[in-house]
Design a protein around this motif. Structure first.
Motif, PDB file in Angstrom:
ATOM      1  N   THR A 139       0.828  -1.207   0.000  1.00 24.77           N
ATOM      2  CA  THR A 139       0.000   0.000   0.000  1.00 24.77           C
ATOM      3  C   THR A 139       0.863   1.259   0.000  1.00 24.77           C
ATOM      4  OG1 THR A 139      -0.215  -0.128   2.419  1.00 24.77           O
ATOM      5  CG2 THR A 139      -1.976  -1.102   1.106  1.00 24.77           C
ATOM      6  N   GLU A 140       1.970   1.200   0.722  1.00 23.99           N
ATOM      7  CA  GLU A 140       2.879   2.354   0.735  1.00 23.99           C
ATOM      8  C   GLU A 140       3.422   2.627  -0.664  1.00 23.99           C
ATOM      9  OE1 GLU A 140       7.388   3.051   2.326  1.00 23.99           O
ATOM     10  OE2 GLU A 140       5.979   2.138   3.736  1.00 23.99           O
ATOM     11  N   GLN A 141       3.771   1.561  -1.371  1.00 22.31           N
ATOM     12  CA  GLN A 141       4.355   1.727  -2.703  1.00 22.31           C
ATOM     13  C   GLN A 141       3.325   2.185  -3.723  1.00 22.31           C
ATOM     14  OE1 GLN A 141       6.478  -1.752  -4.088  1.00 22.31           O
ATOM     15  NE2 GLN A 141       6.169  -1.216  -6.220  1.00 22.31           N
ATOM     16  N   ARG A 142       2.178   1.522  -3.759  1.00 19.81           N
ATOM     17  CA  ARG A 142       1.198   1.798  -4.809  1.00 19.81           C
ATOM     18  C   ARG A 142       0.362   3.046  -4.560  1.00 19.81           C
ATOM     19  NH1 ARG A 142       3.263   0.077  -9.164  1.00 19.81           N
ATOM     20  NH2 ARG A 142       3.847  -2.121  -9.098  1.00 19.81           N
ATOM     21  N   LEU A 143       0.172   3.423  -3.295  1.00 24.37           N
ATOM     22  CA  LEU A 143      -0.699   4.563  -2.990  1.00 24.37           C
ATOM     23  C   LEU A 143       0.092   5.813  -2.620  1.00 24.37           C
ATOM     24  CD1 LEU A 143      -3.505   2.766  -0.947  1.00 24.37           C
ATOM     25  CD2 LEU A 143      -3.392   3.208  -3.408  1.00 24.37           C
ATOM     26  N   ALA A 144       1.404   5.764  -2.740  1.00 22.11           N
ATOM     27  CA  ALA A 144       2.236   6.920  -2.406  1.00 22.11           C
ATOM     28  C   ALA A 144       1.810   8.196  -3.140  1.00 22.11           C
ATOM     29  CB  ALA A 144       3.706   6.607  -2.683  1.00 22.11           C
ATOM     30  N   THR A 197       0.227   6.946 -12.894  1.00 19.31           N
ATOM     31  CA  THR A 197       0.653   6.459 -14.209  1.00 19.31           C
ATOM     32  C   THR A 197       1.406   5.138 -14.112  1.00 19.31           C
ATOM     33  OG1 THR A 197       0.818   8.720 -15.029  1.00 19.31           O
ATOM     34  CG2 THR A 197       1.969   7.017 -16.281  1.00 19.31           C
ATOM     35  N   GLU A 198       2.341   5.048 -13.168  1.00 26.00           N
ATOM     36  CA  GLU A 198       3.161   3.835 -13.045  1.00 26.00           C
ATOM     37  C   GLU A 198       2.308   2.625 -12.656  1.00 26.00           C
ATOM     38  OE1 GLU A 198       6.824   2.055 -10.326  1.00 26.00           O
ATOM     39  OE2 GLU A 198       6.445   4.218 -10.361  1.00 26.00           O
ATOM     40  N   SER A 199       1.382   2.825 -11.728  1.00 24.04           N
ATOM     41  CA  SER A 199       0.562   1.710 -11.253  1.00 24.04           C
ATOM     42  C   SER A 199      -0.486   1.267 -12.265  1.00 24.04           C
ATOM     43  CB  SER A 199      -0.136   2.091  -9.942  1.00 24.04           C
ATOM     44  OG  SER A 199       0.798   2.207  -8.893  1.00 24.04           O
ATOM     45  N   ALA A 201       0.242   1.181 -15.521  1.00 24.65           N
ATOM     46  CA  ALA A 201       0.987   0.932 -16.752  1.00 24.65           C
ATOM     47  C   ALA A 201       0.847  -0.483 -17.278  1.00 24.65           C
ATOM     48  CB  ALA A 201       2.464   1.258 -16.536  1.00 24.65           C
ATOM     49  N   CYS A 202       0.595  -1.456 -16.398  1.00 25.62           N
ATOM     50  CA  CYS A 202       0.495  -2.834 -16.858  1.00 25.62           C
ATOM     51  C   CYS A 202      -0.482  -3.594 -15.967  1.00 25.62           C
ATOM     52  CB  CYS A 202       1.865  -3.525 -16.850  1.00 25.62           C
ATOM     53  SG  CYS A 202       2.544  -3.762 -15.183  1.00 25.62           S
ATOM     54  N   ALA A 203      -0.881  -4.775 -16.438  1.00 28.07           N
ATOM     55  CA  ALA A 203      -1.899  -5.548 -15.727  1.00 28.07           C
ATOM     56  C   ALA A 203      -1.453  -5.921 -14.319  1.00 28.07           C
ATOM     57  CB  ALA A 203      -2.246  -6.805 -16.524  1.00 28.07           C
ATOM     58  N   GLU A 204      -0.192  -6.313 -14.155  1.00 25.50           N
ATOM     59  CA  GLU A 204       0.292  -6.722 -12.837  1.00 25.50           C
ATOM     60  C   GLU A 204       0.267  -5.551 -11.855  1.00 25.50           C
ATOM     61  OE1 GLU A 204       4.309  -8.586 -10.724  1.00 25.50           O
ATOM     62  OE2 GLU A 204       4.073  -8.667 -12.900  1.00 25.50           O
ATOM     63  N   ALA A 205       0.698  -4.383 -12.318  1.00 27.88           N
ATOM     64  CA  ALA A 205       0.700  -3.202 -11.455  1.00 27.88           C
ATOM     65  C   ALA A 205      -0.721  -2.782 -11.100  1.00 27.88           C
ATOM     66  CB  ALA A 205       1.438  -2.053 -12.142  1.00 27.88           C
ATOM     67  N   ARG A 206      -1.648  -2.880 -12.068  1.00 25.67           N
ATOM     68  CA  ARG A 206      -3.049  -2.544 -11.776  1.00 25.67           C
ATOM     69  C   ARG A 206      -3.635  -3.503 -10.753  1.00 25.67           C
ATOM     70  NH1 ARG A 206      -3.271  -1.700 -17.331  1.00 25.67           N
ATOM     71  NH2 ARG A 206      -4.292  -3.706 -17.692  1.00 25.67           N
ATOM     72  N   PHE A 207      -3.263  -4.778 -10.846  1.00 24.59           N
ATOM     73  CA  PHE A 207      -3.743  -5.769  -9.883  1.00 24.59           C
ATOM     74  C   PHE A 207      -3.236  -5.423  -8.479  1.00 24.59           C
ATOM     75  CE2 PHE A 207      -3.062  -9.960  -7.748  1.00 24.59           C
ATOM     76  CZ  PHE A 207      -4.395 -10.276  -7.559  1.00 24.59           C
ATOM     77  N   GLU A 208      -1.953  -5.064  -8.376  1.00 24.73           N
ATOM     78  CA  GLU A 208      -1.397  -4.665  -7.084  1.00 24.73           C
ATOM     79  C   GLU A 208      -2.086  -3.408  -6.565  1.00 24.73           C
ATOM     80  OE1 GLU A 208       2.811  -4.236  -7.413  1.00 24.73           O
ATOM     81  OE2 GLU A 208       3.186  -6.396  -7.601  1.00 24.73           O
ATOM     82  N   LEU A 209      -2.380  -2.480  -7.466  1.00 26.38           N
ATOM     83  CA  LEU A 209      -3.073  -1.250  -7.072  1.00 26.38           C
ATOM     84  C   LEU A 209      -4.455  -1.568  -6.519  1.00 26.38           C
ATOM     85  CD1 LEU A 209      -3.291   1.849  -6.950  1.00 26.38           C
ATOM     86  CD2 LEU A 209      -4.121   1.785  -9.328  1.00 26.38           C
ATOM     87  N   GLU A 210      -5.166  -2.470  -7.181  1.00 27.24           N
ATOM     88  CA  GLU A 210      -6.506  -2.818  -6.708  1.00 27.24           C
ATOM     89  C   GLU A 210      -6.435  -3.470  -5.324  1.00 27.24           C
ATOM     90  OE1 GLU A 210     -10.686  -4.786  -8.260  1.00 27.24           O
ATOM     91  OE2 GLU A 210      -8.881  -4.976  -9.494  1.00 27.24           O
ATOM     92  N   ILE A 211      -5.454  -4.336  -5.105  1.00 20.43           N
ATOM     93  CA  ILE A 211      -5.278  -4.931  -3.775  1.00 20.43           C
ATOM     94  C   ILE A 211      -5.011  -3.835  -2.750  1.00 20.43           C
ATOM     95  CG2 ILE A 211      -3.783  -6.371  -2.345  1.00 20.43           C
ATOM     96  CD1 ILE A 211      -3.337  -8.143  -4.787  1.00 20.43           C
TER      97      ILE A 211
END
Length: 224
Positions: A139-144, A197-199, A201-211
């Motif tokens: 959460t710290e990484q993706r929601l920064a 933008t970074e989160s 950018a790709c399916a894996e990053a979007r999945f992590e963002l949703e989590i």
């Protein structure tokens, strides 16, 4: 005993002593005593249920087809009871950890603080909140990029993200879920896309963002 159900690593020995035939599928029930109780009352259950009344983290172990939640609740008024997932006997300890986690989350307000908690009804929350340290890092990484927002604005943005991601980017569907005009949502999403933008950018990053979004909203008590 913190990581072991009744019987622990000597389960076969304990079962034999109790005249308890070892079943293939079991249920572990984690228990939390009320303030006025020090331990599990002895002889509360019959021989079909293994229990350790002396444990600081009391629990029950029984064959899956022996589970009777009404009986357990009636026998332990005032206790908090977490019914673990049905599991093979060899994985009883893992099931016990899940049930203990449910009690912990209920105490923290992350699961409904009911007297009886069935883990089967909260699998998504238990999975999402399985490891505090790892989830904190995610959460710290993706929601920064949202850290500069105030509490209310940040929560509103997280809710917008949750519905937009759940709708797979469908503006009309996400707007319907949120009860706002599609143009209003489009404006919000454009702003969020620039921040994330970074989160995105790709399916894996979007999945992590949703989590990360769902975990943060669970922590904020805005899970639905």
């Amino acid at each position: 005993m913190a990581e072991q159900p009744p019987g622990g690593s000597d389960l076969a020995e304990a079962a034999a002593a109790a005249g308890w035939p070892l079943p293939e599928q079991v249920v572990v029930v984690a228990l939390q005593a009320p303030a006025d109780a020090e331990s599990l009352p002895p002889n509360t259950f019959d021989g079909a249920v293994l229990a350790d009344p002396t444990s600081a983290r009391p629990a029950l172990l029984m064959a899956a087809d022996r589970l009777d939640t009404g009986e357990i609740a009636a026998a332990l008024p005032g206790w908090r009871i977490a019914i673990g997932p049905v599991a093979p006997l060899a994985k009883a300890a893992a099931a016990f950890r899940v049930a203990r986690r449910a009690l912990d989350l209920a105490n923290r307000g992350l699961l409904p603080a009911r007297p009886l908690i069935d883990c089967a009804d909260h699998l998504q929350t238990l999975i999402l909140l399985a490891d505090d340290a790892l989830l904190g890092r995610l959460t710290e990484q993706r929601l920064a990029p949202l850290d500069g927002l105030s509490g209310r604005d940040r929560t509103a943005q997280l809710v917008t993200l949750r519905e937009w991601l759940a709708a797979r980017g469908n503006i009309a569907e996400a707007a319907r879920r949120l009860g706002v005009h599609p143009q209003t949502l489009r404006h919000r999403v454009t702003k969020l896309s620039g921040q994330l933008t970074e989160s995105l950018a790709c399916a894996e990053a979007r999945f992590e963002l949703e989590i990360a979004v769902r975990v943060e909203l669970l922590r904020l008590g805005t899970a639905s």
